[in-house]
Scaffold this active site. Sequence first.
Site, PDB file in Angstrom:
ATOM      1  N   ARG A 113     -15.934-114.217 -39.160  1.00 39.90           N
ATOM      2  CA  ARG A 113     -16.943-113.267 -39.668  1.00 39.90           C
ATOM      3  C   ARG A 113     -16.371-112.184 -40.579  1.00 39.90           C
ATOM      4  NH1 ARG A 113     -20.676-112.270 -34.309  1.00 39.90           N
ATOM      5  NH2 ARG A 113     -21.653-114.318 -34.421  1.00 39.90           N
ATOM      6  N   HIS A 147     -21.617-108.368 -39.338  1.00 44.29           N
ATOM      7  CA  HIS A 147     -22.067-109.764 -39.364  1.00 44.29           C
ATOM      8  C   HIS A 147     -22.332-110.128 -40.823  1.00 44.29           C
ATOM      9  CE1 HIS A 147     -24.133-113.464 -38.508  1.00 44.29           C
ATOM     10  NE2 HIS A 147     -23.824-113.329 -37.234  1.00 44.29           N
ATOM     11  N   GLU A 197     -20.214-122.843 -34.178  1.00 40.21           N
ATOM     12  CA  GLU A 197     -20.353-121.624 -34.977  1.00 40.21           C
ATOM     13  C   GLU A 197     -19.047-121.375 -35.701  1.00 40.21           C
ATOM     14  OE1 GLU A 197     -22.689-118.339 -33.600  1.00 40.21           O
ATOM     15  OE2 GLU A 197     -23.219-119.382 -31.783  1.00 40.21           O
ATOM     16  N   HIS A 245     -22.559-104.943 -36.636  1.00 37.20           N
ATOM     17  CA  HIS A 245     -23.068-105.861 -35.613  1.00 37.20           C
ATOM     18  C   HIS A 245     -22.481-105.628 -34.227  1.00 37.20           C
ATOM     19  CE1 HIS A 245     -24.740-109.520 -34.014  1.00 37.20           C
ATOM     20  NE2 HIS A 245     -23.551-110.037 -33.761  1.00 37.20           N
ATOM     21  N   ARG A 276     -14.043-110.425 -33.565  1.00 39.54           N
ATOM     22  CA  ARG A 276     -14.546-111.259 -32.462  1.00 39.54           C
ATOM     23  C   ARG A 276     -14.984-112.641 -32.942  1.00 39.54           C
ATOM     24  NH1 ARG A 276     -19.722-112.289 -30.268  1.00 39.54           N
ATOM     25  NH2 ARG A 276     -20.850-110.801 -31.550  1.00 39.54           N
TER      26      ARG A 276
HETATM   27  C1  FAD Z   1     -29.303-109.485 -33.065  1.00 41.52           C
HETATM   28  C2  FAD Z   1     -28.107-109.814 -32.204  1.00 41.52           C
HETATM   29  C3  FAD Z   1     -27.745-111.133 -31.998  1.00 41.52           C
HETATM   30  C4  FAD Z   1     -26.640-111.457 -31.209  1.00 41.52           C
HETATM   31  N1  FAD Z   1     -26.344-112.775 -30.973  1.00 41.52           N
HETATM   32  C5  FAD Z   1     -25.339-113.073 -30.108  1.00 41.52           C
HETATM   33  C6  FAD Z   1     -25.087-114.427 -29.738  1.00 41.52           C
HETATM   34  O1  FAD Z   1     -25.782-115.346 -30.141  1.00 41.52           O
HETATM   35  N2  FAD Z   1     -24.055-114.663 -28.876  1.00 41.52           N
HETATM   36  C7  FAD Z   1     -23.266-113.667 -28.375  1.00 41.52           C
HETATM   37  O2  FAD Z   1     -22.334-113.948 -27.597  1.00 41.52           O
HETATM   38  N3  FAD Z   1     -23.495-112.378 -28.715  1.00 41.52           N
HETATM   39  C8  FAD Z   1     -24.511-112.060 -29.544  1.00 41.52           C
HETATM   40  N4  FAD Z   1     -24.760-110.745 -29.859  1.00 41.52           N
HETATM   41  C9  FAD Z   1     -23.941-109.698 -29.234  1.00 41.52           C
HETATM   42  C10 FAD Z   1     -24.364-109.540 -27.770  1.00 41.52           C
HETATM   43  O3  FAD Z   1     -25.775-109.631 -27.684  1.00 41.52           O
HETATM   44  C11 FAD Z   1     -23.929-108.208 -27.179  1.00 41.52           C
HETATM   45  O4  FAD Z   1     -22.601-107.928 -27.503  1.00 41.52           O
HETATM   46  C12 FAD Z   1     -24.052-108.256 -25.662  1.00 41.52           C
HETATM   47  O5  FAD Z   1     -25.355-108.643 -25.311  1.00 41.52           O
HETATM   48  C13 FAD Z   1     -23.714-106.913 -25.051  1.00 41.52           C
HETATM   49  O6  FAD Z   1     -24.038-106.952 -23.692  1.00 41.52           O
HETATM   50  P1  FAD Z   1     -23.804-105.669 -22.806  1.00 41.52           P
HETATM   51  O7  FAD Z   1     -24.323-106.015 -21.446  1.00 41.52           O
HETATM   52  O8  FAD Z   1     -22.424-105.208 -22.932  1.00 41.52           O
HETATM   53  O9  FAD Z   1     -24.727-104.544 -23.484  1.00 41.52           O
HETATM   54  P2  FAD Z   1     -26.284-104.528 -23.788  1.00 41.52           P
HETATM   55  O10 FAD Z   1     -26.896-105.857 -23.624  1.00 41.52           O
HETATM   56  O11 FAD Z   1     -26.487-103.836 -25.078  1.00 41.52           O
HETATM   57  O12 FAD Z   1     -26.860-103.591 -22.632  1.00 41.52           O
HETATM   58  C14 FAD Z   1     -26.598-102.206 -22.633  1.00 41.52           C
HETATM   59  C15 FAD Z   1     -27.430-101.553 -21.548  1.00 41.52           C
HETATM   60  O13 FAD Z   1     -27.003-100.211 -21.363  1.00 41.52           O
HETATM   61  C16 FAD Z   1     -28.144 -99.357 -21.307  1.00 41.52           C
HETATM   62  N5  FAD Z   1     -27.714 -98.008 -21.693  1.00 41.52           N
HETATM   63  C17 FAD Z   1     -27.078 -97.610 -22.824  1.00 41.52           C
HETATM   64  N6  FAD Z   1     -26.829 -96.300 -22.783  1.00 41.52           N
HETATM   65  C18 FAD Z   1     -27.312 -95.856 -21.597  1.00 41.52           C
HETATM   66  C19 FAD Z   1     -27.363 -94.582 -20.961  1.00 41.52           C
HETATM   67  N7  FAD Z   1     -26.860 -93.482 -21.526  1.00 41.52           N
HETATM   68  N8  FAD Z   1     -27.943 -94.492 -19.743  1.00 41.52           N
HETATM   69  C20 FAD Z   1     -28.486 -95.592 -19.129  1.00 41.52           C
HETATM   70  N9  FAD Z   1     -28.468 -96.802 -19.698  1.00 41.52           N
HETATM   71  C21 FAD Z   1     -27.879 -96.935 -20.905  1.00 41.52           C
HETATM   72  C22 FAD Z   1     -29.131-100.023 -22.252  1.00 41.52           C
HETATM   73  O14 FAD Z   1     -30.436 -99.561 -22.017  1.00 41.52           O
HETATM   74  C23 FAD Z   1     -28.920-101.483 -21.841  1.00 41.52           C
HETATM   75  O15 FAD Z   1     -29.613-101.749 -20.641  1.00 41.52           O
HETATM   76  C24 FAD Z   1     -25.866-110.413 -30.642  1.00 41.52           C
HETATM   77  C25 FAD Z   1     -26.223-109.087 -30.855  1.00 41.52           C
HETATM   78  C26 FAD Z   1     -27.341-108.767 -31.616  1.00 41.52           C
HETATM   79  C27 FAD Z   1     -27.719-107.333 -31.810  1.00 41.52           C
END
Ligand code: FAD
Length: 509
Positions: free
Chosen positions: A274, A230, A116, A335, A370
């Site tokens: 990016r 993004h 990437e 993003h 990032r």
């Molecule tokens: C379309 C897209 C494609 C991507 N592709 C990639 C990729 O290929 N590779 C990569 O490394 N990254 C990628 N990313 C970024 C990556 O997906 C995220 O940064 C990462 O998944 C974040 O993980 P997290 O566990 O921190 O949060 P999240 O996976 O967003 O989880 C957050 C959690 O918190 C919960 N939550 C939020 N607020 C509250 C609240 N007040 N009370 C209770 N629960 C709450 C939500 O319901 C969820 O369960 C992508 C992002 C997107 C949107």
Amino acid sequence: MLSADVVVIGTGIAGCSAALAAAERGASVALLTRSSRPEESNTLYAQGGIVYTGPEDSPSLLTRDIISASAGTGSGQAARMLAEEGPGLVRELLIERLGVPFDRDPRTGELDLTREGAHSVRRVAHHRDYTGRVIERALVRTVLAEPSIQVLSGTDALELLVVEGRCAGVRALRGGREIVIGASATVLATGGLAALYEHTTNPPLATGDGIALALEAGASVGDLHYVQFHPTTLYVPGGDRFLISESLRGEGAVLRDSEGREFVRHPLGSLAPRDVLAREIWEMMRRTGESCAYLDVSHRPAGWLEERFPTIYERCRAAGIEVPVEPIPVVPAAHYSCGGVDTNVWGRTSLPGLWAAGEVARTGLHGANRLASTSLLEGLVFGWRAGLDATRRPQSPPASESLQGRERQTVNGHKPDRGELSAAWARLRRLMWERAGLARSGEGLRAGLAELDGIGAALDGEGGYEALRLRRALAVARSLLRSALADARSRGCHYRVDCEEAVLADISR
Ligand SMILES: Cc1cc2nc3c(=O)[nH]c(=O)nc-3n(C[C@H](O)[C@H](O)[C@H](O)COP(=O)(O)OP(=O)(O)OC[C@H]3O[C@@H](n4cnc5c(N)ncnc54)[C@H](O)[C@@H]3O)c2cc1C
């Protein structure tokens, strides 16, 4: 009142990883998510993949790539930790324990690693173009099966409870009722804030809740203005900004203008970092008056595209784009949040008893920009570390008397009109895009802050859950704009048109 040794808020990769690590250390865990489907998260939508390690790779090479993509602003310590511990956790937890089916070369059986933007080598493990889905489903299956983890879906964290200067759990809304969960350690893993923007790749719930909770509880946050845009999301007028994965460029797709010319001036061309690419597209659109750039995927046959990138292929076809013959119209969109709740490399925040991991946290890893596919790995590694650390020196759980009566019936009160609320959300998202988007100025940011005050004033005296959600979003937006206003220096994804550096000053990094 419920209680657990550790309460984890969020069921994305960071939250699940933290919960599994804490459970492995013998802790009882309450794992909350506001969604009724525990897998609903940004993690579920991740496309391109997760950084692993390539044959000619090394932790020092990955560390160098992370720091270089961050325009030299990332934390060397956090990057080294990610590079040294990440591949081992991918192998032991995701591949061996959870059985995540990353794509493999059918001849050798080895992982089929992709490249990437700004990566020196192929090192990204993936499952076609829906890597997040297979990872998230495997994680959720595992936490649901773990006897010491209680998964509470449909449970929205409303407030971090602070007792005598220490986080003692959370007040939450579940099934229309307020509940209190007392815990000796609380881990925030609530994800990012890019859904505060009008044009975004994120699902609607990613509105920075964890940042608002941390701010209210008095924990320190930083770098909120480092929002990564993004460069390539599908441009269909009036449509959502569906992500067109960077790995498509890693596999040879090229950005062109409407005349078919390659316009990117960075030496890495379509694989530049990016922030640089997003600005190059923005600059080209401004110069030419075009409404988008084009991603040329004609180097590969339709069959290959359909097999390797089925979601993108289908989405483009559904929008009437005959890929690979026709190029994909693309524009940048909000993003990822590089900033967040300040933590050390064990996820500890400035508030005792509170940890944070994943996109909500700021370890300093990404600095001002990032590197692609590091954020799933970040959630895995720093979620795991936070889960371990949260059980390391167990504090006695808060006395239940100290939390009695902490339910505050936020759900009561006069509820604002639904139409007015959705108009206020639309105003907020538009102003974020216009005032705190790809290009910012002091004047625009100050005007944005005044507009936020206007939206907030209209909420005065309103109660109920929806008003609370909007207030939280406004608080995060305000902090982000203030942070952007205070930083007059263009770096990484923060670009100030009113400061001296040229738009592509970092073109050669
Ligand atoms: C379309 C897209 C494609 C991507 N592709 C990639 C990729 O290929 N590779 C990569 O490394 N990254 C990628 N990313 C970024 C990556 O997906 C995220 O940064 C990462 O998944 C974040 O993980 P997290 O566990 O921190 O949060 P999240 O996976 O967003 O989880 C957050 C959690 O918190 C919960 N939550 C939020 N607020 C509250 C609240 N007040 N009370 C209770 N629960 C709450 C939500 O319901 C969820 O369960 C992508 C992002 C997107 C949107």
